[in-house]
Design an enzyme around this catalytic site. Structure first.
Site, PDB file in Angstrom:
ATOM      1  N   HIS A  25     -54.997  81.866 111.776  1.00  0.00           N
ATOM      2  CA  HIS A  25     -55.186  80.494 112.281  1.00  0.00           C
ATOM      3  C   HIS A  25     -54.716  80.331 113.732  1.00  0.00           C
TER       4      HIS A  25
ATOM      5  N   ARG B 287     -55.587  79.051 106.921  1.00  0.00           N
ATOM      6  CA  ARG B 287     -56.659  79.948 107.386  1.00  0.00           C
ATOM      7  C   ARG B 287     -56.018  81.237 107.899  1.00  0.00           C
TER       8      ARG B 287
ATOM      9  N   THR C  36     -67.193  77.858 124.035  1.00  0.00           N
ATOM     10  CA  THR C  36     -66.112  77.167 123.340  1.00  0.00           C
ATOM     11  C   THR C  36     -64.747  77.539 123.897  1.00  0.00           C
ATOM     12  N   ASP C  37     -63.779  76.658 123.690  1.00  0.00           N
ATOM     13  CA  ASP C  37     -62.392  76.951 124.086  1.00  0.00           C
ATOM     14  C   ASP C  37     -61.845  78.190 123.377  1.00  0.00           C
ATOM     15  N   GLU C  38     -62.434  78.512 122.215  1.00  0.00           N
ATOM     16  CA  GLU C  38     -61.849  79.581 121.399  1.00  0.00           C
ATOM     17  C   GLU C  38     -61.976  80.964 122.020  1.00  0.00           C
TER      18      GLU C  38
ATOM     19  N   TYR D   1     -65.945  84.668 114.725  1.00  0.00           N
ATOM     20  CA  TYR D   1     -66.728  83.638 115.417  1.00  0.00           C
ATOM     21  C   TYR D   1     -66.442  83.657 116.920  1.00  0.00           C
TER      22      TYR D   1
ATOM     23  N   TYR E 147     -54.803  72.397 106.061  1.00  0.00           N
ATOM     24  CA  TYR E 147     -54.450  73.820 105.985  1.00  0.00           C
ATOM     25  C   TYR E 147     -52.978  73.996 106.385  1.00  0.00           C
TER      26      TYR E 147
ATOM     27  N   ILE F 214     -74.044  69.215 117.575  1.00  0.00           N
ATOM     28  CA  ILE F 214     -73.946  68.848 118.992  1.00  0.00           C
ATOM     29  C   ILE F 214     -75.331  68.814 119.630  1.00  0.00           C
TER      30      ILE F 214
ATOM     31  N   LYS G  29     -68.759  84.582 120.290  1.00  0.00           N
ATOM     32  CA  LYS G  29     -69.012  83.623 121.382  1.00  0.00           C
ATOM     33  C   LYS G  29     -68.558  84.243 122.715  1.00  0.00           C
TER      34      LYS G  29
ATOM     35  N   ALA H 229     -77.661  77.016 120.022  1.00  0.00           N
ATOM     36  CA  ALA H 229     -77.804  77.682 118.712  1.00  0.00           C
ATOM     37  C   ALA H 229     -76.709  78.716 118.510  1.00  0.00           C
ATOM     38  N   ALA H 230     -76.054  78.638 117.365  1.00  0.00           N
ATOM     39  CA  ALA H 230     -74.997  79.598 117.043  1.00  0.00           C
ATOM     40  C   ALA H 230     -74.616  79.418 115.580  1.00  0.00           C
TER      41      ALA H 230
ATOM     42  N   ILE I 195     -62.746  67.137 110.522  1.00  0.00           N
ATOM     43  CA  ILE I 195     -62.748  65.660 110.508  1.00  0.00           C
ATOM     44  C   ILE I 195     -63.767  65.095 109.523  1.00  0.00           C
TER      45      ILE I 195
ATOM     46  N   ASN J 254     -53.110  68.564 113.701  1.00  0.00           N
ATOM     47  CA  ASN J 254     -53.979  68.303 112.543  1.00  0.00           C
ATOM     48  C   ASN J 254     -53.347  67.304 111.577  1.00  0.00           C
TER      49      ASN J 254
HETATM   50  P1  NAD Z   1     -73.849  73.630 114.148  1.00  0.00           P
HETATM   51  O1  NAD Z   1     -73.478  74.755 113.233  1.00  0.00           O
HETATM   52  O2  NAD Z   1     -73.737  72.228 113.674  1.00  0.00           O
HETATM   53  O3  NAD Z   1     -75.362  73.818 114.644  1.00  0.00           O
HETATM   54  C1  NAD Z   1     -75.892  75.064 115.001  1.00  0.00           C
HETATM   55  C2  NAD Z   1     -77.413  74.947 115.028  1.00  0.00           C
HETATM   56  O4  NAD Z   1     -77.955  76.212 115.406  1.00  0.00           O
HETATM   57  C3  NAD Z   1     -78.016  74.597 113.657  1.00  0.00           C
HETATM   58  O5  NAD Z   1     -79.002  73.601 113.804  1.00  0.00           O
HETATM   59  C4  NAD Z   1     -78.630  75.904 113.188  1.00  0.00           C
HETATM   60  O6  NAD Z   1     -79.745  75.734 112.329  1.00  0.00           O
HETATM   61  C5  NAD Z   1     -79.021  76.544 114.514  1.00  0.00           C
HETATM   62  N1  NAD Z   1     -79.122  78.008 114.424  1.00  0.00           N
HETATM   63  C6  NAD Z   1     -78.220  78.856 113.876  1.00  0.00           C
HETATM   64  N2  NAD Z   1     -78.675  80.127 113.969  1.00  0.00           N
HETATM   65  C7  NAD Z   1     -79.878  80.070 114.611  1.00  0.00           C
HETATM   66  C8  NAD Z   1     -80.832  81.045 115.012  1.00  0.00           C
HETATM   67  N3  NAD Z   1     -80.639  82.340 114.763  1.00  0.00           N
HETATM   68  N4  NAD Z   1     -81.942  80.637 115.653  1.00  0.00           N
HETATM   69  C9  NAD Z   1     -82.153  79.303 115.894  1.00  0.00           C
HETATM   70  N5  NAD Z   1     -81.298  78.337 115.536  1.00  0.00           N
HETATM   71  C10 NAD Z   1     -80.170  78.725 114.901  1.00  0.00           C
HETATM   72  O7  NAD Z   1     -72.994  73.877 115.458  1.00  0.00           O
HETATM   73  P2  NAD Z   1     -72.393  72.845 116.511  1.00  0.00           P
HETATM   74  O8  NAD Z   1     -71.057  72.452 116.069  1.00  0.00           O
HETATM   75  O9  NAD Z   1     -73.411  71.834 116.820  1.00  0.00           O
HETATM   76  O10 NAD Z   1     -72.210  73.812 117.769  1.00  0.00           O
HETATM   77  C11 NAD Z   1     -73.252  73.959 118.733  1.00  0.00           C
HETATM   78  C12 NAD Z   1     -72.772  74.899 119.835  1.00  0.00           C
HETATM   79  O11 NAD Z   1     -71.596  74.376 120.442  1.00  0.00           O
HETATM   80  C13 NAD Z   1     -72.405  76.294 119.358  1.00  0.00           C
HETATM   81  O12 NAD Z   1     -72.809  77.220 120.318  1.00  0.00           O
HETATM   82  C14 NAD Z   1     -70.878  76.259 119.260  1.00  0.00           C
HETATM   83  O13 NAD Z   1     -70.333  77.532 119.444  1.00  0.00           O
HETATM   84  C15 NAD Z   1     -70.558  75.340 120.414  1.00  0.00           C
HETATM   85  N6  NAD Z   1     -69.295  74.580 120.327  1.00  0.00           N
HETATM   86  C16 NAD Z   1     -69.018  73.837 119.206  1.00  0.00           C
HETATM   87  C17 NAD Z   1     -67.859  73.077 119.159  1.00  0.00           C
HETATM   88  C18 NAD Z   1     -67.530  72.212 117.959  1.00  0.00           C
HETATM   89  O14 NAD Z   1     -66.439  71.660 117.901  1.00  0.00           O
HETATM   90  N7  NAD Z   1     -68.415  72.056 116.980  1.00  0.00           N
HETATM   91  C19 NAD Z   1     -66.983  73.084 120.248  1.00  0.00           C
HETATM   92  C20 NAD Z   1     -67.294  73.855 121.379  1.00  0.00           C
HETATM   93  C21 NAD Z   1     -68.464  74.588 121.400  1.00  0.00           C
HETATM   94  O1  TDX Z   2     -60.269  71.299 105.554  1.00  0.00           O
HETATM   95  C1  TDX Z   2     -59.765  71.671 106.626  1.00  0.00           C
HETATM   96  N1  TDX Z   2     -58.438  71.468 106.837  1.00  0.00           N
HETATM   97  C2  TDX Z   2     -57.808  71.850 107.980  1.00  0.00           C
HETATM   98  O2  TDX Z   2     -56.600  71.637 108.122  1.00  0.00           O
HETATM   99  C3  TDX Z   2     -60.548  72.301 107.670  1.00  0.00           C
HETATM  100  C4  TDX Z   2     -62.032  72.537 107.487  1.00  0.00           C
HETATM  101  C5  TDX Z   2     -59.896  72.655 108.846  1.00  0.00           C
HETATM  102  N2  TDX Z   2     -58.561  72.445 108.989  1.00  0.00           N
HETATM  103  C6  TDX Z   2     -57.921  72.782 110.282  1.00  0.00           C
HETATM  104  C7  TDX Z   2     -58.259  74.142 110.864  1.00  0.00           C
HETATM  105  C8  TDX Z   2     -58.207  73.881 112.352  1.00  0.00           C
HETATM  106  O3  TDX Z   2     -56.877  73.990 112.818  1.00  0.00           O
HETATM  107  O4  TDX Z   2     -58.444  71.831 111.222  1.00  0.00           O
HETATM  108  C9  TDX Z   2     -58.647  72.435 112.498  1.00  0.00           C
HETATM  109  C10 TDX Z   2     -60.113  72.291 112.891  1.00  0.00           C
HETATM  110  O5  TDX Z   2     -60.874  73.112 112.039  1.00  0.00           O
HETATM  111  P1  TDX Z   2     -62.466  73.252 112.190  1.00  0.00           P
HETATM  112  O6  TDX Z   2     -63.088  71.916 112.094  1.00  0.00           O
HETATM  113  O7  TDX Z   2     -62.923  74.312 111.230  1.00  0.00           O
HETATM  114  O8  TDX Z   2     -62.616  73.702 113.702  1.00  0.00           O
HETATM  115  P2  TDX Z   2     -62.097  75.002 114.530  1.00  0.00           P
HETATM  116  O9  TDX Z   2     -61.912  76.180 113.658  1.00  0.00           O
HETATM  117  O10 TDX Z   2     -60.935  74.552 115.360  1.00  0.00           O
HETATM  118  O11 TDX Z   2     -63.386  75.277 115.465  1.00  0.00           O
HETATM  119  C11 TDX Z   2     -64.149  74.197 116.022  1.00  0.00           C
HETATM  120  O12 TDX Z   2     -63.874  74.013 117.393  1.00  0.00           O
HETATM  121  C12 TDX Z   2     -64.294  75.012 118.282  1.00  0.00           C
HETATM  122  C13 TDX Z   2     -65.647  74.428 115.814  1.00  0.00           C
HETATM  123  O13 TDX Z   2     -65.921  74.634 114.441  1.00  0.00           O
HETATM  124  C14 TDX Z   2     -66.123  75.600 116.640  1.00  0.00           C
HETATM  125  O14 TDX Z   2     -67.541  75.729 116.525  1.00  0.00           O
HETATM  126  C15 TDX Z   2     -65.761  75.345 118.094  1.00  0.00           C
HETATM  127  O15 TDX Z   2     -66.091  76.468 118.873  1.00  0.00           O
END
Ligand code: NAD
Ligand code: TDX
Length: 331
Positions: free
Chosen positions: A271, A268, A119-121, A146, A203, A13, A150, A77-78, A187, A246
């Site tokens: 879950h 998971r 995050t929504d979580e 996780y 899953y 992101i 957060k 960062a996370a 995805i 899903n």
């Molecule tokens: P990601 O895992 O793709 O990226 C995380 C980035 O943070 C990476 O580039 C990693 O190298 C960096 N990082 C990790 N630990 C670090 C540290 N100690 N110091 C500096 N950099 C560090 O994650 P993402 O999916 O891009 O998520 C970004 C943010 O958005 C997170 O805070 C996550 O909780 C939040 N978020 C993600 C989702 C989602 O669906 N992916 C949804 C809602 C919120």
């Molecule tokens: O192979 C898979 N098959 C499957 O059914 C994987 C990897 C996941 N799943 C399911 C688990 C969840 O119900 O799909 C859903 C989405 O899974 P993830 O992509 O792992 O996301 P989720 O655990 O929902 O969390 C994501 O959204 C909130 C992000 O990873 C988090 O960083 C964010 O905070």
């Protein structure tokens, strides 16, 4: 505001955010602080005019120096993957809690604006038949290591805002998808499974609901909150996709890619069942409108599938190791 420090800006992101800022605010200076863990990649920022500092948000001296130079901090960062947090929670505590604390202390010392990405979580989950949606006032009830870390980081941000007057905002967003997402996530894992000739993996029964949002819609909201959000406020971000489970997502990916069947794998532990977001405040107060609004996610998924098709060199090197780790857990 003309110099923004983006933590985690080499991740999924964060890198998309830097891309958006480069296009929409070309006069801004962007510094990225990223540890380049397995999830962060230098090439995610290729072609962008952003300075990348490779370092840890837990490094107080480095963080102090970078925060001092910037006008505002956007904190992505996370450690972000639930399945990893079930295997080893410790980096989640370090980065998500101690890292956020380190950043808050620097922001407090230098009186800088902070936007914290959450995050929504943090709200826990809803049961499948519960039509409720999360709002800014929903009580925190995280389920996984996780989401608990957060939630902890959000509490720290609110405490620093109230106790020390830190100029902070928080956004809680639902599941993102789009280009540059690591293939460990749902995805991109299924898209690259199809591209690699592997069977997509669902899953359990796949009844779980995630309120999917395209990463560009999330980042448009982040930019809006950074510039116009009210200090001290939290904004829920979601694009009203809480009717898509899903199973439906995996079936749609298979359909769009002309793939055969998928398989059910081990569920998971713990879950979360259903997430659903009510983004009324963001829409009414700041006028945010998502661009990807078709009710079956078709446009966003087509764009994302095309990106993974065109960028095999980006995902191929990490695909085998990711699948091996899943296979060890029956997933
Ligand atoms: P990601 O895992 O793709 O990226 C995380 C980035 O943070 C990476 O580039 C990693 O190298 C960096 N990082 C990790 N630990 C670090 C540290 N100690 N110091 C500096 N950099 C560090 O994650 P993402 O999916 O891009 O998520 C970004 C943010 O958005 C997170 O805070 C996550 O909780 C939040 N978020 C993600 C989702 C989602 O669906 N992916 C949804 C809602 C919120
Ligand atoms: O192979 C898979 N098959 C499957 O059914 C994987 C990897 C996941 N799943 C399911 C688990 C969840 O119900 O799909 C859903 C989405 O899974 P993830 O992509 O792992 O996301 P989720 O655990 O929902 O969390 C994501 O959204 C909130 C992000 O990873 C988090 O960083 C964010 O905070």
């Amino acid at each position: 505001m003309n110099h923004v420090l983006v933590t985690g800006g080499a991740g999924f992101i964060g890198a998309n955010f830097v891309r958006l800022v480069s296009a929409q605010r070309p006069d801004w200076t962007v510094t990225v602080l990223d540890k380049l863990t397995y999830a962060g990649r230098r090439d995610n920022l290729a072609g962008l005019d952003a300075r990348l500092v490779v370092g840890d948000i837990c490094d107080a001296e480095l963080v102090d120096e970078l925060v001092r130079e910037a006008d505002a901090v956007v904190h992505f960062a996370a450690e972000s993957h639930n399945d990893n947090s079930l295997r080893d929670p410790s980096p989640f505590l370090q980065t998500n809690v101690l890292g956020t604390f380190t950043l808050l202390e620097a922001v407090r010392r230098h009186d800088k604006r902070l936007h914290h990405i959450s995050t929504d979580e943090v709200y826990g989950d809803l049961s499948l038949d519960d039509p409720a949606r999360f709002t800014e006032t929903t009580a925190y009830n995280p389920s996984s290591p996780y989401s608990a870390t957060k939630a902890g980081s959000d509490h720290l941000v609110r405490a620093w805002a109230r106790s020390f007057g830190v100029r902070a905002t928080i956004s809680t967003c639902s599941n993102n998808y789009g280009p540059y997402q690591h293939v460990e996530k749902f995805i991109p894992r299924q898209i690259t499974n199809v591209l690699a000739g592997l069977t997509p993996k669902l899953y359990g029964t796949g009844e779980q609901v995630r309120d999917w949002i395209h990463v560009d819609d999330h980042n448009e909201a982040v930019l809006l909150i950074l510039e116009q959000g009210r200090i001290g406020e939290t904004y829920v971000i979601g694009a009203d996709n809480d009717h898509v489970n899903n199973k439906r997502v995996i079936e749609l990916i298979c359909e769009l890619m002309g793939a055969g069947d998928y398989e059910h794998v081990a569920d998971r532990p713990g879950h979360d069942q259903r997430y659903a977001m009510d983004s009324t405040k963001l829409r009414e107060e700041l006028g945010w409108v998502p661009k990807y609004t078709d009710t079956d996610m078709r446009a966003g998924l087509e764009q994302t599938i095309a990106w993974y098709r065109d960028n095999e060199a980006w995902w191929r090197p990490v695909k085998d190791a990711t699948e091996r780790a899943y296979a060890e857990r029956g997933q």
